[in-house]
Design an enzyme around this catalytic site. Structure first.
Site, PDB file in Angstrom:
ATOM      1  N   CYS A  30      -1.350   1.709  -3.095  1.00 58.72           N
ATOM      2  CA  CYS A  30      -2.286   2.720  -3.164  1.00 58.72           C
ATOM      3  C   CYS A  30      -1.698   4.271  -2.772  1.00 58.72           C
ATOM      4  O   CYS A  30      -2.365   5.096  -3.622  1.00 58.72           O
ATOM      5  CB  CYS A  30      -2.943   2.533  -1.740  1.00 58.72           C
ATOM      6  SG  CYS A  30      -3.388   0.701  -1.370  1.00 58.72           S
ATOM      7  N   GLU A  73     -26.446  15.001  -4.702  1.00 61.25           N
ATOM      8  CA  GLU A  73     -27.848  15.384  -4.356  1.00 61.25           C
ATOM      9  C   GLU A  73     -28.877  14.278  -5.095  1.00 61.25           C
ATOM     10  O   GLU A  73     -29.690  13.883  -4.530  1.00 61.25           O
ATOM     11  CB  GLU A  73     -28.217  16.533  -4.291  1.00 61.25           C
ATOM     12  CG  GLU A  73     -28.286  17.180  -5.880  1.00 61.25           C
ATOM     13  CD  GLU A  73     -28.526  18.525  -5.896  1.00 61.25           C
ATOM     14  OE1 GLU A  73     -29.838  18.888  -5.269  1.00 61.25           O
ATOM     15  OE2 GLU A  73     -27.830  19.487  -6.334  1.00 61.25           O
ATOM     16  N   GLU A  81      -6.752   1.705 -13.721  1.00 62.48           N
ATOM     17  CA  GLU A  81      -6.232   2.846 -12.892  1.00 62.48           C
ATOM     18  C   GLU A  81      -5.129   3.266 -13.747  1.00 62.48           C
ATOM     19  O   GLU A  81      -5.010   4.294 -13.904  1.00 62.48           O
ATOM     20  CB  GLU A  81      -5.953   2.504 -11.539  1.00 62.48           C
ATOM     21  CG  GLU A  81      -7.042   2.390 -10.452  1.00 62.48           C
ATOM     22  CD  GLU A  81      -6.797   1.887  -9.116  1.00 62.48           C
ATOM     23  OE1 GLU A  81      -5.714   1.841  -8.748  1.00 62.48           O
ATOM     24  OE2 GLU A  81      -7.642   2.408  -8.340  1.00 62.48           O
ATOM     25  N   HIS A 114     -27.500  21.232  -1.970  1.00 59.01           N
ATOM     26  CA  HIS A 114     -27.430  21.638  -3.456  1.00 59.01           C
ATOM     27  C   HIS A 114     -26.546  22.896  -3.525  1.00 59.01           C
ATOM     28  O   HIS A 114     -26.307  23.541  -2.498  1.00 59.01           O
ATOM     29  CB  HIS A 114     -28.988  22.319  -3.564  1.00 59.01           C
ATOM     30  CG  HIS A 114     -29.232  22.722  -5.102  1.00 59.01           C
ATOM     31  ND1 HIS A 114     -29.248  21.971  -5.996  1.00 59.01           N
ATOM     32  CD2 HIS A 114     -29.517  23.848  -5.373  1.00 59.01           C
ATOM     33  CE1 HIS A 114     -29.452  22.357  -7.055  1.00 59.01           C
ATOM     34  NE2 HIS A 114     -29.621  23.953  -6.934  1.00 59.01           N
ATOM     35  N   LYS A 130       0.216   5.279  -6.108  1.00 61.88           N
ATOM     36  CA  LYS A 130      -0.821   5.410  -7.206  1.00 61.88           C
ATOM     37  C   LYS A 130      -1.762   6.597  -7.140  1.00 61.88           C
ATOM     38  O   LYS A 130      -2.053   7.214  -7.976  1.00 61.88           O
ATOM     39  CB  LYS A 130      -1.432   4.163  -7.084  1.00 61.88           C
ATOM     40  CG  LYS A 130      -2.703   3.825  -7.894  1.00 61.88           C
ATOM     41  CD  LYS A 130      -4.171   4.554  -7.769  1.00 61.88           C
ATOM     42  CE  LYS A 130      -4.690   4.045  -6.256  1.00 61.88           C
ATOM     43  NZ  LYS A 130      -5.114   2.980  -6.320  1.00 61.88           N
ATOM     44  N   TYR A 137      -8.466  -3.471 -11.801  1.00 62.14           N
ATOM     45  CA  TYR A 137      -8.189  -2.214 -10.925  1.00 62.14           C
ATOM     46  C   TYR A 137      -6.757  -1.854 -11.391  1.00 62.14           C
ATOM     47  O   TYR A 137      -7.164  -0.670 -11.766  1.00 62.14           O
ATOM     48  CB  TYR A 137      -7.784  -2.579  -9.494  1.00 62.14           C
ATOM     49  CG  TYR A 137      -9.125  -2.950  -8.485  1.00 62.14           C
ATOM     50  CD1 TYR A 137      -9.965  -4.113  -8.401  1.00 62.14           C
ATOM     51  CD2 TYR A 137      -9.415  -1.791  -7.438  1.00 62.14           C
ATOM     52  CE1 TYR A 137     -10.966  -4.199  -7.555  1.00 62.14           C
ATOM     53  CE2 TYR A 137     -10.519  -2.070  -6.460  1.00 62.14           C
ATOM     54  CZ  TYR A 137     -11.160  -3.396  -6.553  1.00 62.14           C
ATOM     55  OH  TYR A 137     -12.184  -3.399  -5.711  1.00 62.14           O
ATOM     56  N   CYS A 139       0.869  -1.188   0.020  1.00 62.61           N
ATOM     57  CA  CYS A 139       0.119   0.015  -0.092  1.00 62.61           C
ATOM     58  C   CYS A 139       1.004   1.403   0.026  1.00 62.61           C
ATOM     59  O   CYS A 139       0.577   2.069  -0.880  1.00 62.61           O
ATOM     60  CB  CYS A 139      -1.000   0.033   1.135  1.00 62.61           C
ATOM     61  SG  CYS A 139      -1.997   1.198   1.244  1.00 62.61           S
TER      62      CYS A 139
HETATM   63  P1  NDP Z   1      -7.582  -7.951 -10.730  1.00 62.02           P
HETATM   64  O1  NDP Z   1      -7.817  -9.464 -10.361  1.00 62.02           O
HETATM   65  O2  NDP Z   1      -8.487  -6.698 -10.525  1.00 62.02           O
HETATM   66  O3  NDP Z   1      -7.214  -7.789 -12.431  1.00 62.02           O
HETATM   67  C1  NDP Z   1      -6.583  -8.868 -13.137  1.00 62.02           C
HETATM   68  C2  NDP Z   1      -6.936  -8.572 -14.716  1.00 62.02           C
HETATM   69  O4  NDP Z   1      -6.038  -9.284 -15.422  1.00 62.02           O
HETATM   70  C3  NDP Z   1      -8.432  -9.055 -15.001  1.00 62.02           C
HETATM   71  O5  NDP Z   1      -8.909  -8.129 -15.983  1.00 62.02           O
HETATM   72  C4  NDP Z   1      -8.112 -10.452 -15.590  1.00 62.02           C
HETATM   73  O6  NDP Z   1      -9.031 -10.716 -16.630  1.00 62.02           O
HETATM   74  C5  NDP Z   1      -6.702 -10.147 -16.439  1.00 62.02           C
HETATM   75  N1  NDP Z   1      -5.993 -11.320 -16.316  1.00 62.02           N
HETATM   76  C6  NDP Z   1      -5.738 -12.145 -15.647  1.00 62.02           C
HETATM   77  N2  NDP Z   1      -4.758 -13.165 -16.233  1.00 62.02           N
HETATM   78  C7  NDP Z   1      -4.478 -13.019 -17.419  1.00 62.02           C
HETATM   79  C8  NDP Z   1      -3.826 -13.257 -18.575  1.00 62.02           C
HETATM   80  N3  NDP Z   1      -3.129 -14.413 -18.551  1.00 62.02           N
HETATM   81  N4  NDP Z   1      -3.873 -12.742 -19.586  1.00 62.02           N
HETATM   82  C9  NDP Z   1      -4.538 -11.510 -19.913  1.00 62.02           C
HETATM   83  N5  NDP Z   1      -5.146 -11.094 -18.747  1.00 62.02           N
HETATM   84  C10 NDP Z   1      -5.325 -11.683 -17.546  1.00 62.02           C
HETATM   85  O7  NDP Z   1      -6.172  -7.683 -10.302  1.00 62.02           O
HETATM   86  P2  NDP Z   1      -5.113  -6.424 -10.162  1.00 62.02           P
HETATM   87  O8  NDP Z   1      -3.765  -6.999 -10.385  1.00 62.02           O
HETATM   88  O9  NDP Z   1      -5.731  -5.283 -11.014  1.00 62.02           O
HETATM   89  O10 NDP Z   1      -5.429  -6.047  -8.807  1.00 62.02           O
HETATM   90  C11 NDP Z   1      -5.255  -7.018  -7.613  1.00 62.02           C
HETATM   91  C12 NDP Z   1      -6.119  -6.529  -6.347  1.00 62.02           C
HETATM   92  O11 NDP Z   1      -5.671  -5.395  -5.842  1.00 62.02           O
HETATM   93  C13 NDP Z   1      -7.439  -6.195  -6.743  1.00 62.02           C
HETATM   94  O12 NDP Z   1      -8.242  -7.104  -6.980  1.00 62.02           O
HETATM   95  C14 NDP Z   1      -8.026  -5.183  -5.789  1.00 62.02           C
HETATM   96  O13 NDP Z   1      -8.523  -5.993  -4.628  1.00 62.02           O
HETATM   97  C15 NDP Z   1      -6.563  -4.627  -5.328  1.00 62.02           C
HETATM   98  N6  NDP Z   1      -6.593  -3.289  -5.655  1.00 62.02           N
HETATM   99  C16 NDP Z   1      -7.169  -2.413  -5.255  1.00 62.02           C
HETATM  100  C17 NDP Z   1      -7.183  -1.078  -5.566  1.00 62.02           C
HETATM  101  C18 NDP Z   1      -8.299  -0.101  -5.037  1.00 62.02           C
HETATM  102  O14 NDP Z   1      -8.895  -0.361  -4.039  1.00 62.02           O
HETATM  103  N7  NDP Z   1      -8.555   1.098  -5.881  1.00 62.02           N
HETATM  104  C19 NDP Z   1      -6.340  -0.831  -6.692  1.00 62.02           C
HETATM  105  C20 NDP Z   1      -5.464  -1.717  -6.773  1.00 62.02           C
HETATM  106  C21 NDP Z   1      -5.473  -2.833  -6.634  1.00 62.02           C
HETATM  107  P3  NDP Z   1     -10.139 -11.578 -16.231  1.00 62.02           P
HETATM  108  O15 NDP Z   1     -11.315 -10.593 -15.637  1.00 62.02           O
HETATM  109  O16 NDP Z   1     -10.771 -11.897 -17.510  1.00 62.02           O
HETATM  110  O17 NDP Z   1      -9.916 -12.562 -15.098  1.00 62.02           O
END
Ligand code: NDP
Length: 478
Positions: A47, A466, A181, A461, A50, A177, A42
């Site tokens: 976080c 709102e 982002e 407002h 970022k 995410y 984080c």
């Molecule tokens: P996520 O699980 O959110 O996303 C992973 C992405 O990668 C998905 O779109 C997935 O596709 C894709 N993917 C997985 N494997 C492959 C592959 N072999 N080829 C192509 N695409 C692939 O993980 P993140 O790494 O983005 O984030 C991890 C976690 O960290 C999040 O789940 C969240 O909990 C936390 N986080 C929270 C944030 C916040 O609160 N703002 C900010 C950043 C992270 P598919 O959908 O098809 O599985």
């Protein structure tokens, strides 16, 4: 049996540090080992940096807005090295605070890697062995990169904060995410961003209408988002790949510039599932994260690890070995900092205060810092209608500040309401500061507020929020 410590925490991230401090405050003798920098994902590579980059990137649109609001402003280029130095100074400061808090709480810090030898013994990379009545594993997770030809040329969210210079172009793989982002952040900082997501729409698991609007907004701001697309192979680009390449900043003599890539020399050539071949300055994988359980000695201690490499725990964060607990991303429950902190607090309550406390994982509000931003709590429309009959209240509009500035961005305010109980089952907001708004809506939803409770609340407002208390008729029942 006597132990060196009452508690040994492995991992100095948000969850581990909080658990160590609070346990120590109960009078327990506590130690914590961290192999890298205090603060964990984080603070050091998640976080916090970022969000600073989200702030930095937001200024690109503000120049235009400022002009619309009557200011004479001259836009200059974004100076990444200057920002990066400032950002890392801030991270150093925060890391210092984490250390001070631990010191001030009488937690002994080991700047070393730790692993389990048995249910009560930790081995440190210094060779030292210590015993503890309880061991708490809070080692977090790490980005995973899919195996494919050339994938070692790509970077992940770990490296993005450390780049020497901003790439001119980047391909981001993933639709979660982190991918979404960073697509917005880098686009705002002036990088030419292409995003490949293998599925039908980014942000799988979020409300369909909300994710659709986020994707639309990202595209409108300049992200070249390709759905149903993945990477097939990649390699260092050759001179031949670059022939005829017209991207990049034109050189002074009018010839198109070829963007050099530090590691590959000439950028990275990528072949996509849609048949296209292109050279990018950088490729970033944001394809999910895996729990940090490798080489932790978990097998030696007899701790059960699940199919996704996560430590398996019960609702009190206890593993199958009674003296070993685990919290945060390493358990692969909900990968969010505030959740890890709560799991740490509940662990201390359970183990050191004699008050068994299960972590409540229901109705966790969260935000995705995409541009536009998404805030969400509770069930999506799709999830809710599979459970019970619902009414959907929804509005989408151009907010006052953007309309005045001539921007096309739209806002979404959506409530998913139970027909039977009238309770708000879910709220989804796409708007500037949606994260701030959803934090407050989250309280009402957690308290079990009904649509009528929202209706009884007087609007503030003129605000965007709102609309949440002024939507009279459902747009549909489902
Ligand atoms: P996520 O699980 O959110 O996303 C992973 C992405 O990668 C998905 O779109 C997935 O596709 C894709 N993917 C997985 N494997 C492959 C592959 N072999 N080829 C192509 N695409 C692939 O993980 P993140 O790494 O983005 O984030 C991890 C976690 O960290 C999040 O789940 C969240 O909990 C936390 N986080 C929270 C944030 C916040 O609160 N703002 C900010 C950043 C992270 P598919 O959908 O098809 O599985």
């Amino acid at each position: 049996m006597t132990f060196d410590y009452d508690l040994f925490v492995i991992g100095g991230g948000s969850g581990g540090v909080r658990a160590a401090r609070v346990a120590s405050a109960t009078g327990a003798k506590v130690a914590l080992a961290e192999e890298y920098r205090m603060g964990g994902t984080c603070v050091i590579r998640g976080c916090v940096p970022k969000k600073l980059m989200v702030f930095a990137s937001g200024y690109s649109e503000m120049f235009d807005d400022a002009r619309a609001y009557g200011w004479d402003v001259t836009e200059g280029p974004f100076n990444w090295p200057r920002f990066r130095v400032h950002m890392h100074k801030e991270l150093d400061r925060l890391e210092g605070i984490y250390r001070k808090l631990l010191d001030g709480s009488n937690v002994e810090i080991f700047d070393a890697r730790a692993s389990l030898k048995d249910p009560h013994t930790v081995i440190l990379s210094t060779g030292q062995e210590v015993s503890a009545k309880h061991i708490l594993v809070a080692t977090g997770g790490r980005p995973v990169v899919p195996e494919m030809p050339g994938s070692e040329l790509g970077i992940t969210s770990n490296e993005i904060f450390l780049l020497d210079e901003m790439p001119k172009s980047i391909l981001i793989i993933g639709g979660g995410y982190i991918a979404s982002e960073f697509a917005g952040i880098l686009n705002g900082l002036g990088v030419e961003v292409t995003q490949f997501y293998r599925g039908a729409q980014i942000l799988r698991g979020f409300d369909d209408e909300a994710r659709g609007l986020v994707a639309e907004g990202m595209r409108a701001k300049g992200v070249d988002l390709h759905l149903g697309t993945n990477i097939v192979e990649m390699r260092a680009a050759t001179k031949d790949d670059l022939k005829g390449l017209t991207e990049g900043v034109p050189m002074e003599d009018g010839h198109p510039a070829v963007v050099p890539h530090k590691s590959a020399g000439h950028g990275i050539w990528v072949k996509a599932t849609n048949g296209t071949e292109k050279v990018y300055d950088q490729v970033m994988f944001a394809t999910g994260r895996a729990p940090n359980t490798d080489g932790m000695g978990l097998e030696d201690a007899g701790v059960t690890v699940g199919r996704r490499a996560e430590i398996v725990v019960d609702e009190y964060s206890q593993t199958n070995i009674p003296s070993v607990y685990a919290i945060g991303d390493v358990t692969n429950r909900v990968q969010l900092t505030p959740v890890a902190i709560r799991e740490g607090m509940a662990f201390v309550e359970t183990v050191f205060k004699g008050n068994p406390t299960a972590v409540d994982h229901e109705l966790i509000p969260s935000a995705v810092f995409t541009q536009p931003e998404l805030g969400t709590v509770g069930l999506t429309e799709e999830q809710a209608r599979d459970i019970e009959p619902v009414e959907i209240y929804c509005t989408s509009f151009k907010p006052m500040n953007h309309a005045f500035a001539g921007r096309d961005d739209r806002v979404l305010m959506k409530l998913v309401v139970s027909k039977a109980t009238r309770k708000i089952l879910g709220c989804h907001i796409v708007a500037d500061h949606a994260g701030e708004m959803i934090q407050l809506v989250g309280i009402a939803v957690k308290m079990g507020a009904t649509k009528e409770d929202f209706d009884r609340t007087v609007a503030v407002h003129p605000t965007m929020a709102e609309e949440l208390v002024t939507m009279k008729e459902p747009v549909r029942s489902a």
